[in-house]
Design an enzyme around this catalytic site. Structure first.
Site, PDB file in Angstrom:
ATOM      1  N   VAL A  98       1.779   0.522  -1.238  1.00 29.14           N
ATOM      2  CA  VAL A  98       2.514   1.727  -1.616  1.00 29.14           C
ATOM      3  C   VAL A  98       1.633   2.621  -2.485  1.00 29.14           C
ATOM      4  O   VAL A  98       1.444   3.786  -2.210  1.00 29.14           O
ATOM      5  CB  VAL A  98       3.810   1.340  -2.383  1.00 29.14           C
ATOM      6  CG1 VAL A  98       4.434   2.562  -3.023  1.00 29.14           C
ATOM      7  CG2 VAL A  98       4.766   0.668  -1.421  1.00 29.14           C
TER       8      VAL A  98
ATOM      9  N   SER B 224      -0.282   0.875 -12.648  1.00 28.12           N
ATOM     10  CA  SER B 224      -1.192   0.611 -13.763  1.00 28.12           C
ATOM     11  C   SER B 224      -1.631  -0.848 -13.632  1.00 28.12           C
ATOM     12  O   SER B 224      -0.831  -1.733 -13.355  1.00 28.12           O
ATOM     13  CB  SER B 224      -0.436   0.788 -15.084  1.00 28.12           C
ATOM     14  OG  SER B 224       0.554  -0.213 -15.181  1.00 28.12           O
TER      15      SER B 224
ATOM     16  N   GLY C 151      -2.764  -2.578 -11.289  1.00 22.54           N
ATOM     17  CA  GLY C 151      -2.590  -3.393 -10.080  1.00 22.54           C
ATOM     18  C   GLY C 151      -2.074  -2.567  -8.910  1.00 22.54           C
ATOM     19  O   GLY C 151      -1.616  -1.440  -9.076  1.00 22.54           O
ATOM     20  N   GLU C 152      -2.155  -3.179  -7.685  1.00 15.97           N
ATOM     21  CA  GLU C 152      -1.656  -2.457  -6.502  1.00 15.97           C
ATOM     22  C   GLU C 152      -0.179  -2.773  -6.301  1.00 15.97           C
ATOM     23  O   GLU C 152       0.262  -3.884  -6.570  1.00 15.97           O
ATOM     24  CB  GLU C 152      -2.383  -2.925  -5.231  1.00 15.97           C
ATOM     25  CG  GLU C 152      -3.887  -2.835  -5.258  1.00 15.97           C
ATOM     26  CD  GLU C 152      -4.517  -4.194  -5.503  1.00 15.97           C
ATOM     27  OE1 GLU C 152      -5.584  -4.231  -6.127  1.00 15.97           O
ATOM     28  OE2 GLU C 152      -3.912  -5.208  -5.114  1.00 15.97           O
ATOM     29  N   VAL C 153       0.530  -1.772  -5.744  1.00 16.53           N
ATOM     30  CA  VAL C 153       1.966  -1.916  -5.506  1.00 16.53           C
ATOM     31  C   VAL C 153       2.209  -1.986  -4.004  1.00 16.53           C
ATOM     32  O   VAL C 153       1.649  -1.179  -3.254  1.00 16.53           O
ATOM     33  CB  VAL C 153       2.741  -0.713  -6.093  1.00 16.53           C
ATOM     34  CG1 VAL C 153       4.231  -0.859  -5.823  1.00 16.53           C
ATOM     35  CG2 VAL C 153       2.476  -0.586  -7.594  1.00 16.53           C
TER      36      VAL C 153
ATOM     37  N   LYS D 192       4.168  -5.536  -7.676  1.00 15.96           N
ATOM     38  CA  LYS D 192       2.848  -5.119  -8.170  1.00 15.96           C
ATOM     39  C   LYS D 192       2.030  -6.378  -8.412  1.00 15.96           C
ATOM     40  O   LYS D 192       2.453  -7.278  -9.132  1.00 15.96           O
ATOM     41  CB  LYS D 192       2.943  -4.309  -9.462  1.00 15.96           C
ATOM     42  CG  LYS D 192       1.564  -3.886  -9.976  1.00 15.96           C
ATOM     43  CD  LYS D 192       1.624  -2.788 -11.008  1.00 15.96           C
ATOM     44  CE  LYS D 192       1.919  -3.320 -12.387  1.00 15.96           C
ATOM     45  NZ  LYS D 192       1.754  -2.277 -13.417  1.00 15.96           N
TER      46      LYS D 192
ATOM     47  N   ASP E  79       3.271   5.915 -20.754  1.00 15.18           N
ATOM     48  CA  ASP E  79       2.596   6.454 -19.565  1.00 15.18           C
ATOM     49  C   ASP E  79       3.593   7.246 -18.731  1.00 15.18           C
ATOM     50  O   ASP E  79       3.697   7.063 -17.520  1.00 15.18           O
ATOM     51  CB  ASP E  79       1.949   5.330 -18.745  1.00 15.18           C
ATOM     52  CG  ASP E  79       0.969   5.911 -17.711  1.00 15.18           C
ATOM     53  OD1 ASP E  79       0.660   5.201 -16.724  1.00 15.18           O
ATOM     54  OD2 ASP E  79       0.541   7.079 -17.890  1.00 15.18           O
TER      55      ASP E  79
HETATM   56  O1  LIG Z   1       4.681  -1.619 -12.812  1.00 17.37           O
HETATM   57  C1  LIG Z   1       5.204  -2.089 -11.641  1.00 17.37           C
HETATM   58  C2  LIG Z   1       5.705  -3.367 -11.546  1.00 17.37           C
HETATM   59  C3  LIG Z   1       6.240  -3.813 -10.347  1.00 17.37           C
HETATM   60  C4  LIG Z   1       6.226  -2.962  -9.247  1.00 17.37           C
HETATM   61  F1  LIG Z   1       6.727  -3.413  -8.091  1.00 17.37           F
HETATM   62  C5  LIG Z   1       5.715  -1.674  -9.320  1.00 17.37           C
HETATM   63  C6  LIG Z   1       5.210  -1.234 -10.535  1.00 17.37           C
HETATM   64  N1  LIG Z   1       4.679   0.050 -10.733  1.00 17.37           N
HETATM   65  C7  LIG Z   1       4.925   1.075  -9.889  1.00 17.37           C
HETATM   66  N2  LIG Z   1       5.645   1.044  -8.768  1.00 17.37           N
HETATM   67  C8  LIG Z   1       5.682   2.257  -8.145  1.00 17.37           C
HETATM   68  C9  LIG Z   1       6.450   2.410  -6.922  1.00 17.37           C
HETATM   69  C10 LIG Z   1       7.300   1.382  -6.536  1.00 17.37           C
HETATM   70  C11 LIG Z   1       8.068   1.548  -5.390  1.00 17.37           C
HETATM   71  N3  LIG Z   1       7.998   2.695  -4.648  1.00 17.37           N
HETATM   72  C12 LIG Z   1       7.163   3.706  -5.029  1.00 17.37           C
HETATM   73  C13 LIG Z   1       6.365   3.594  -6.165  1.00 17.37           C
HETATM   74  C14 LIG Z   1       4.997   3.273  -8.755  1.00 17.37           C
HETATM   75  S1  LIG Z   1       4.262   2.627 -10.182  1.00 17.37           S
END
Ligand SMILES: Oc1ccc(F)cc1Nc1nc(-c2ccncc2)cs1
Length: 341
Positions: free
Chosen positions: A80, A84, A86-88, A103, A188
């Site tokens: 996606v 911050s 890591g990859e999502v 993430k 952030d």
């Molecule tokens: O800090 C996390 C911890 C667990 C996660 F699964 C995601 C994040 N961080 C982010 N997730 C997104 C996003 C999620 C879903 N759809 C569109 C964007 C943008 S930043």
């Protein structure tokens, strides 16, 4: 555990989880942080990969025999975005078919603060945290999947109508008011970390990878440069007011389609933010006086003079009511909100 409370769904759990108001699960994650670092040297441990964590949401996310492994109990699908540290990805529970977002954080960069702060929050304005699972050298953070983010909407539309921007700003200030009550600073706040509901009417704060509890005055710099408050770039003690500054930078981003400072400077912004006047010249001239007033109050350089989230929320609500054209913009965003996730 009985229905409705948060059960410890995986083996080897040491976190404290209570029903109702979520306690901090800090003790558990401090251990994980330390252990992951210790394991870093001994990669031979990788074959008998450790799998442990806490799942808060176990109706739809089901560990099997106290394990929840990527590629077995759940499958990661398309990438996606870069969160911050890591990859999502979007993910699906093999057993229940439930879709969620994950993430993946590498061992070097796991910050227990993201879980310690987020797990204690429960608000319609904060994206729901489902749990965290450690698998060998990686930590996986699970949350509800949203169609897209405010940054994607701004990129698609160029800029947003004033009343829609006020509507989103009001919701983010509501989230910040709740965070201040829970003594958490997000640090952030930006459009990338504000997710949207399918109909584009509701926003959800996410990514607590930079978050801190307000009682410890951390000094390390956090957050995205364009949205950094003066006290942050100067390394002074900071609190909830830093998030108010960032939310007004995001408000400017919605109104003009550009992040503040970036149209005037290409160099590192720390010194500009510390020494220049606040970026009030970036308020679009066609904005209503009430909208301009909200931004002026939120972009006060001295945090003591800057409005709180609560005060700014009242002024934003008045500016929105005075405009009274929100319904049209919401229909607009609802019909063609085809964000690609
Ligand atoms: O800090 C996390 C911890 C667990 C996660 F699964 C995601 C994040 N961080 C982010 N997730 C997104 C996003 C999620 C879903 N759809 C569109 C964007 C943008 S930043």
């Amino acid at each position: 555990s009985s229905q409705g409370d948060y059960s410890l769904a995986l083996a080897g759990l040491r976190g404290c989880v209570s029903q109702g108001d979520r306690c901090y699960v800090e003790p558990f994650f401090k251990d994980v942080e330390r252990e992951v670092r210790e394991e870093e040297d001994d990669l031979s441990a990788a074959d008998s990969v450790v799998n442990e964590g806490i799942i808060f949401y176990n109706q739809k996310i089901q560990p099997i025999d106290s394990e929840y492994k990527e590629g077995r109990e759940y499958i990661l699908s398309e990438f996606v975005k870069e969160g911050s540290y890591g990859e999502v990805y979007s993910a699906q529970d093999v057993n229940t078919g439930f879709k969620f977002a994950v993430k993946k954080v590498s061992q070097k960069r796991f910050h227990s603060e993201e879980v310690g702060t987020w797990s204690a929050l429960r608000s319609p304005r904060v994206v729901e945290f489902f749990g965290v699972v450690r698998e060998g050298p990686n930590v996986f953070l699970l949350m509800s999947l949203k169609l897209g983010s405010l940054s994607q909407l701004i990129a698609e539309r160029g800029r947003l109508p004033e009343d829609l921007s006020l509507h989103y700003h009001l919701q983010v200030l509501t989230a910040l008011e709740y965070l201040a009550k829970k003594r958490v600073a997000h640090l952030d706040i930006k459009a990338d970390n504000v997710l949207l509901s399918e109909d584009g009417r509701d926003t959800f704060l996410c990514d607590f990878g930079h978050a801190e509890r307000l009682d410890n005055q951390g000094q390390n710099l956090k957050g995205s440069e364009t949205h950094m408050a003066p006290e942050i770039v100067k390394g002074e003690p900071r609190g909830a007011k830093a998030d108010v500054w960032s939310s007004c930078c995001m408000f400017l981003h919605m109104l003009s389609g550009c992040q503040p400072w970036t149209r005037y400077y290409t160099c590192r912004l720390y010194l500009k933010i510390a020494n220049d006047p606040p970026p009030l010249r970036e308020i679009p001239p066609n904005c209503s006086p009430l909208t301009s007033e909200v931004i002026k109050l939120g972009l006060q350089k001295d945090p003591a003079k800057r409005s709180s989230a609560s005060d700014l929320k009242e002024k934003t609500a008045r500016a929105l009511k005075k405009g009274n054209s929100l319904h049209r913009s919401l229909v607009l965003v609802g019909t063609n909100l085809h964000l690609n996730v």
